[in-house]
Scaffold this active site. Sequence first.
Site, PDB file in Angstrom:
ATOM      1  N   THR A   1       6.779 -21.839 -36.393  1.00  0.00           N
ATOM      2  CA  THR A   1       6.780 -20.705 -37.309  1.00  0.00           C
ATOM      3  C   THR A   1       8.182 -20.469 -37.834  1.00  0.00           C
ATOM      4  O   THR A   1       9.175 -20.881 -37.227  1.00  0.00           O
ATOM      5  CB  THR A   1       6.317 -19.410 -36.624  1.00  0.00           C
ATOM      6  OG1 THR A   1       7.294 -19.033 -35.643  1.00  0.00           O
ATOM      7  CG2 THR A   1       4.967 -19.572 -35.973  1.00  0.00           C
ATOM      8  N   ASP A   2       8.269 -19.776 -38.957  1.00  0.00           N
ATOM      9  CA  ASP A   2       9.552 -19.213 -39.357  1.00  0.00           C
ATOM     10  C   ASP A   2       9.873 -18.087 -38.378  1.00  0.00           C
ATOM     11  O   ASP A   2       9.017 -17.640 -37.608  1.00  0.00           O
ATOM     12  CB  ASP A   2       9.476 -18.709 -40.799  1.00  0.00           C
ATOM     13  CG  ASP A   2      10.836 -18.663 -41.475  1.00  0.00           C
ATOM     14  OD1 ASP A   2      11.866 -18.661 -40.761  1.00  0.00           O
ATOM     15  OD2 ASP A   2      10.881 -18.633 -42.716  1.00  0.00           O
ATOM     16  N   TRP A   3      11.096 -17.594 -38.411  1.00  0.00           N
ATOM     17  CA  TRP A   3      11.600 -16.687 -37.378  1.00  0.00           C
ATOM     18  C   TRP A   3      11.044 -15.283 -37.559  1.00  0.00           C
ATOM     19  O   TRP A   3      11.480 -14.518 -38.401  1.00  0.00           O
ATOM     20  CB  TRP A   3      13.121 -16.682 -37.430  1.00  0.00           C
ATOM     21  CG  TRP A   3      13.746 -17.613 -36.443  1.00  0.00           C
ATOM     22  CD1 TRP A   3      14.646 -17.281 -35.463  1.00  0.00           C
ATOM     23  CD2 TRP A   3      13.534 -19.023 -36.298  1.00  0.00           C
ATOM     24  NE1 TRP A   3      14.985 -18.405 -34.731  1.00  0.00           N
ATOM     25  CE2 TRP A   3      14.321 -19.483 -35.220  1.00  0.00           C
ATOM     26  CE3 TRP A   3      12.736 -19.958 -36.965  1.00  0.00           C
ATOM     27  CZ2 TRP A   3      14.344 -20.812 -34.800  1.00  0.00           C
ATOM     28  CZ3 TRP A   3      12.753 -21.288 -36.557  1.00  0.00           C
ATOM     29  CH2 TRP A   3      13.549 -21.699 -35.491  1.00  0.00           C
ATOM     30  N   ILE A   4      10.050 -14.962 -36.747  1.00  0.00           N
ATOM     31  CA  ILE A   4       9.414 -13.651 -36.813  1.00  0.00           C
ATOM     32  C   ILE A   4       8.826 -13.323 -35.456  1.00  0.00           C
ATOM     33  O   ILE A   4       8.540 -14.218 -34.647  1.00  0.00           O
ATOM     34  CB  ILE A   4       8.318 -13.624 -37.902  1.00  0.00           C
ATOM     35  CG1 ILE A   4       7.930 -12.194 -38.228  1.00  0.00           C
ATOM     36  CG2 ILE A   4       7.102 -14.454 -37.500  1.00  0.00           C
ATOM     37  CD1 ILE A   4       7.131 -12.041 -39.504  1.00  0.00           C
TER      38      ILE A   4
END
Length: 764
Positions: free
Chosen positions: A272-275
Amino acid sequence: MKKVLITGLMALLTTTTMTAQPKLRADNIDEVLSAMTLEEKAQLLVGGGNDSFVGSGAMLGHQKKLVAGAAGITVEIPRLGIPATVLTDGPAGVHIDRKRDGDPNDYSATGFPVGTCLASTWNTDLVEQVGRAIGNETLEYGCDVILGPGMNLHRNPLCGRNFEYFSEDPFVTGAMGTAFTLGVQSQGVGVSAKHYAVNSQETARTKVDERVSQRALRELYLRGFEMTVRKADPWTIMSAYNKVNGTYAQGHKQLLTTILRDDWGFKGIVMTDWIGKRADLPVSQEVEAGNDLLTPGYPDQAKDIVEAVKSGKLDIKYVDLNVRRMLEYIVKTPRFKGYKYSKPDLKAHAAITRQSSTEGMVLLKNSGVLPMKNLKTVALFGVSSYDFLSGGLGSGAVNVPYVVDMVQGLKNIGVQTTPLLTEIYQNYVKYAKAKLRADKNPIMWFLDQGQPKLDEIDITERCVAHEVQQADAAIVTIGRQAGEGMDRKIDGEFNLTKEERDMISRVSDQFHAAGKPVIVILNSGSVMETCSWRDRVDAILCAWQPGEEGGNSVADVLTGKANPSGKLTMTWPVSATDHPSTKNFPQDMDVYSYREMKGWGYPIPNEDATNHEEGIYVGYRHFDTHQVPVAYPFGFGLSYSTFAFSQPKVKLEGDAVAVTVTVKNTGSVAGKEVAQVYVTAPKGNIDKPVHELKAFAKTRELQPGESQTLTMRIERRMLTSFDEAGSQWLGEAGAYTFRIGNSSRNLPLSATLQLKEYKEAVHK
């Protein structure tokens, strides 16, 4: 008794051997997977946490463990010999901290050109060379994956992260992404091609629903990723923050499994992207969709995986599948292999940066004043001349050892700048930077990542009059900065500010009255408006954000040490509103960003959803098909020489079309040219643009009078459209016209080839 003791000891040894824990090797992944507990499996699918802060609802990756300033890590499981691996931001260079606690060494990384500049070289060999240098720094600085290349399309010129991306065209995007990936991964480290998919705006990026047709999705927004997956085998893909047609990309099974793995054959991991943990997206859905690694990672996410399996909401087979892919990734990494790190050769990499940025600069206008000869002194206007922007803001920024500004770049080739004007600007830059630090709002987190753009200052008529007497020419640098979390505004960002317009007018009026030239340098990662002011100046060089050697590279081009050969990979419109996507693009970014961070509650258009009403008509596909006037067309770029194209030939060779053309340098200066092939499909049942780029090649440096014959291969499947009704790639039978030239609006040659129908089914 002795026999009994021996028997007991043997039994104990046998039991110990049977229960000994396996240690991970490349050839025992099944054994290690079987030995893992459910809790360990869940931990491996969740990153090792984050030491940074929140911005735009998203995390800027920052780890203190292993490599200070890296974006994140995977979890270590010592019992099974599974090490942590390190993920670092990119893609214009390795984004890590320059300093580490208790360590006197400097860990600056080379600042390479931003994506728009790299792509504008149209030189895949050079981009691969840049990739090798970035891969080497990734390796030697103790990282295993760099988070790049950025492969989203320039759907609209207002997107805040266009500087990280390559083009409005999927073929250019795929070609550059492939070259970058091959270069990085040749060093034994991986890439994470991002942001998959349709991350076309920064406003509301963590929640906006990008509503796009299946045809446009497949043909435009996924095509570049597909090319890179098929040709370069990236280690990882990063799923985007946004939704795609109602489903978050990180939980989108059609995107992450059906298309990416079943159709394209992707073998790596998806992260995932950073979340953090999403309230409206179960972790179990992400795992089942094929998202192998949740980054930056929170303990609650691992707990959710365990509970979902135990409750029956998540089949353990999906967990095991993702864990297997994680283990397959880990055994490839330098950290697993025990690589002994050393210091990268930053001097050699700076030379690569200088070459690549020079070749990516695009000469937009030249009324015969360039290259400048016998130049001794210039009046250097514009704040960005003295605070030259090497790259963008946010995670794509690099902590560089230095940035060569225009003053230093010109000085390095023996050209002086007028002393009073230089003193004014240099003192202002020092003051403005100090004031920015003092006044900075803590929520403006991106200002700590990269070089913020300083406000322009007013240049009076009297000041210009003084400079005319001192200088042989005027150079005006117009800078633009952008970054993640915010999109660009039309007024003052796409368009010039009042101060910039006044400066160009005053400088042009007085220098031209004295018979002296005026050159404008555009120090921007993205497209700008030029039509309202370009007639007032003699030359315009788009230098982009060219990395740490920027001032040197600009000087090389201005003085003819390098012949410009860059070409635009995006259309420069007359107005931002000429893009059909602009009406469905966020227009109030500053207010939006503040509202999102502070929790205000009023609605903003295109925040919850953005409708891609333009379909496949993005960029030149729209402008050329509908004959809309442009400032500069896709593929455009001037040279100090001239070139002629001749002898076009097309031939079917198996499952590909071979296109051949001869390029001759007809000028008096050595240089390079780009041959671009646009294909017009036969009129059939599927609506098509007037033409689409399907191949390109760049010549070597040709001496005056020298020719080179270029051959380009186009796969038959690349001449298809996505047929939504039949869920297939369809190339209709008929006469295909292959047009060849050096921009989408300068195609002097053509050749025609009859092709049979082509069909390719996709997984449903």
